[in-house]
Write an enzyme that holds these catalytic residues in place. Structure first.
Site, PDB file in Angstrom:
ATOM      1  N   ASN A   9      79.634  81.591  57.934  1.00 41.49           N
ATOM      2  CA  ASN A   9      78.568  80.583  57.940  1.00 41.49           C
ATOM      3  C   ASN A   9      79.110  79.352  57.222  1.00 41.49           C
ATOM      4  O   ASN A   9      79.199  79.325  55.999  1.00 41.49           O
ATOM      5  CB  ASN A   9      77.341  81.158  57.205  1.00 41.49           C
ATOM      6  CG  ASN A   9      76.262  80.113  56.979  1.00 41.49           C
ATOM      7  OD1 ASN A   9      76.283  79.037  57.561  1.00 41.49           O
ATOM      8  ND2 ASN A   9      75.310  80.434  56.107  1.00 41.49           N
ATOM      9  N   LYS A  11      77.859  76.508  56.909  1.00 37.36           N
ATOM     10  CA  LYS A  11      76.818  75.641  56.311  1.00 37.36           C
ATOM     11  C   LYS A  11      77.112  74.183  56.698  1.00 37.36           C
ATOM     12  O   LYS A  11      77.591  73.929  57.796  1.00 37.36           O
ATOM     13  CB  LYS A  11      76.751  75.863  54.800  1.00 37.36           C
ATOM     14  CG  LYS A  11      76.619  77.350  54.481  1.00 37.36           C
ATOM     15  CD  LYS A  11      76.274  77.623  53.051  1.00 37.36           C
ATOM     16  CE  LYS A  11      76.129  79.130  52.860  1.00 37.36           C
ATOM     17  NZ  LYS A  11      75.711  79.517  51.522  1.00 37.36           N
ATOM     18  N   HIS A  95      67.942  81.680  57.046  1.00 38.23           N
ATOM     19  CA  HIS A  95      68.827  81.676  55.871  1.00 38.23           C
ATOM     20  C   HIS A  95      68.027  81.197  54.651  1.00 38.23           C
ATOM     21  O   HIS A  95      67.157  80.339  54.773  1.00 38.23           O
ATOM     22  CB  HIS A  95      70.024  80.752  56.125  1.00 38.23           C
ATOM     23  CG  HIS A  95      71.067  80.886  55.058  1.00 38.23           C
ATOM     24  ND1 HIS A  95      70.963  80.237  53.856  1.00 38.23           N
ATOM     25  CD2 HIS A  95      72.195  81.629  55.001  1.00 38.23           C
ATOM     26  CE1 HIS A  95      72.006  80.580  53.105  1.00 38.23           C
ATOM     27  NE2 HIS A  95      72.767  81.419  53.781  1.00 38.23           N
ATOM     28  N   GLU A  97      68.664  79.232  52.355  1.00 42.71           N
ATOM     29  CA  GLU A  97      68.681  77.776  52.113  1.00 42.71           C
ATOM     30  C   GLU A  97      67.657  77.077  52.994  1.00 42.71           C
ATOM     31  O   GLU A  97      67.060  76.083  52.600  1.00 42.71           O
ATOM     32  CB  GLU A  97      70.100  77.234  52.340  1.00 42.71           C
ATOM     33  CG  GLU A  97      71.008  77.609  51.183  1.00 42.71           C
ATOM     34  CD  GLU A  97      72.458  77.839  51.552  1.00 42.71           C
ATOM     35  OE1 GLU A  97      72.896  77.401  52.635  1.00 42.71           O
ATOM     36  OE2 GLU A  97      73.160  78.483  50.754  1.00 42.71           O
ATOM     37  N   GLU A 167      70.947  89.107  52.120  1.00 41.99           N
ATOM     38  CA  GLU A 167      71.605  88.169  51.212  1.00 41.99           C
ATOM     39  C   GLU A 167      70.731  87.937  49.977  1.00 41.99           C
ATOM     40  O   GLU A 167      69.808  87.114  50.020  1.00 41.99           O
ATOM     41  CB  GLU A 167      71.830  86.832  51.921  1.00 41.99           C
ATOM     42  CG  GLU A 167      72.713  86.921  53.141  1.00 41.99           C
ATOM     43  CD  GLU A 167      73.388  85.591  53.441  1.00 41.99           C
ATOM     44  OE1 GLU A 167      74.612  85.578  53.510  1.00 41.99           O
ATOM     45  OE2 GLU A 167      72.694  84.571  53.571  1.00 41.99           O
ATOM     46  N   GLY A 173      76.728  81.810  46.862  1.00 37.48           N
ATOM     47  CA  GLY A 173      77.476  80.672  46.347  1.00 37.48           C
ATOM     48  C   GLY A 173      77.565  80.642  44.826  1.00 37.48           C
ATOM     49  O   GLY A 173      77.930  79.625  44.239  1.00 37.48           O
ATOM     50  N   SER A 213      78.485  85.715  48.067  1.00 31.38           N
ATOM     51  CA  SER A 213      79.745  85.738  47.321  1.00 31.38           C
ATOM     52  C   SER A 213      80.698  86.846  47.766  1.00 31.38           C
ATOM     53  O   SER A 213      81.364  87.480  46.948  1.00 31.38           O
ATOM     54  CB  SER A 213      79.482  85.822  45.803  1.00 31.38           C
ATOM     55  OG  SER A 213      78.825  84.651  45.359  1.00 31.38           O
TER      56      SER A 213
HETATM   57  P1  PGA Z   1      78.528  82.559  50.065  1.00 31.76           P
HETATM   58  O1  PGA Z   1      77.353  82.276  51.117  1.00 31.76           O
HETATM   59  O2  PGA Z   1      79.482  83.516  50.701  1.00 31.76           O
HETATM   60  O3  PGA Z   1      79.150  81.214  49.805  1.00 31.76           O
HETATM   61  O4  PGA Z   1      77.894  83.143  48.834  1.00 31.76           O
HETATM   62  C1  PGA Z   1      76.835  83.297  51.921  1.00 31.76           C
HETATM   63  C2  PGA Z   1      75.724  82.771  52.785  1.00 31.76           C
HETATM   64  O5  PGA Z   1      74.890  81.998  52.288  1.00 31.76           O
HETATM   65  O6  PGA Z   1      75.627  83.095  53.995  1.00 31.76           O
END
Ligand code: PGA
Length: 249
Positions: A9, A11, A95, A97, A167, A173, A213
């Site tokens: 992903n 983003k 997601h 976010e 998640e 992140g 992460s």
């Molecule tokens: P990350 O993001 O691996 O940077 O923690 C995962 C995600 O939000 O899909």
């Protein structure tokens, strides 16, 4: 046997030249490797470019969102048909976010899941709890609720095409990943929730990823858990070396 699926992903990262560099580098080095299904989820602006680079490879293309209407006066939105048109196999829906910054709710997630399925695009549905919810002992009830609402009105025949990404929001992140056994436990709960709705046999066919992460250093632990069928990866999917290491876990 469920085939594990690792999706990058991106983003809101990568211009078209940057996307070209990453994907062409990866395609040349992956050499058709297929024990795991690999999916790239670039921003809308790079979908077409990445699709071209993936021609003749077994790798999939995914978008990061969609709108549920077919077309019309919805400035700034992208329709299911448009994603189909550009060659998307998958779309990430709900997601955290999007839930946090863009007002996505369990209801809109459900509408988007239906819209994606209607054009034959496979949803990657994200669910997850905040740190406060986890500390308050609300994780199980919340995840169960998010899962049930995402699946409202979805036909049993669609279930094996759907992917869920668990998640935990506090792990995205942040460098703080969930322990593999905790993630396995929550993913087991998601599978049980789906089994109650659609039967055990159907739930056993559905793939459920862990995300938050995931790095080359920890992916093996997740992939060795019985309930975890892959990873949704943000940061570590943005560089050739780290993505390659994830695939060769
Ligand atoms: P990350 O993001 O691996 O940077 O923690 C995962 C995600 O939000 O899909």
């Amino acid at each position: 046997m469920r085939k594990p699926i690792i999706a990058g992903n991106w983003k809101m990262n990568k211009t078209i030249p940057e996307a070209k560099q990453l994907v062409s580098g990866l395609v040349s080095k992956l050499a058709g490797k297929s024990e795991v299904e690999i999916v790239f989820c670039p921003p809308f602006t790079a979908l077409s470019t990445v699709k071209d680079l993936l021609k003749g490879t077994p790798y999939g293309l995914g978008a990061q969102d969609l709108y549920w209407k077919e077309k019309g006066a919805f400035t700034g939105e992208v329709s299911p048909l448009m994603l189909k048109d550009v060659g998307c196999d998958y779309v990430i829906i709900g997601h955290s976010e999007r839930r946090q910054y863009f007002g996505e709710t369990d209801v809109t997630v459900n509408q988007k899941v239906k819209a994606a399925l209607a054009v034959g695009i496979k949803p990657i549905i994200c669910v997850g709890e905040t740190l406060a919810q986890r500390e308050a002992g609300e994780t199980d009830a919340l995840i169960k609720g998010q899962t049930e609402k995402a699946f409202e009105g979805i036909e049993v025949s669609a279930i094996p095409t759907i992917v869920i990404a668990y998640e935990p929001i506090w792990a995205i992140g942040t460098g703080k990943s969930s322990s593999a056994s905790d993630a396995n436990q929550v993913i087991g709960l998601i599978r049980n929730t789906v089994a109650k709705l659609y039967g055990k046999e159907t739930a056993e066919q559905m793939r459920i990823q862990y995300g938050g992460s995931v790095k080359p250093e920890n992916i093996k632990e997740y992939m060795s858990q019985p309930e975890i069928d892959g990873a949704l990866v943000g940061g570590a999917s943005l560089e050739i070396d780290s993505f390659l290491k994830l695939i060769h876990y």
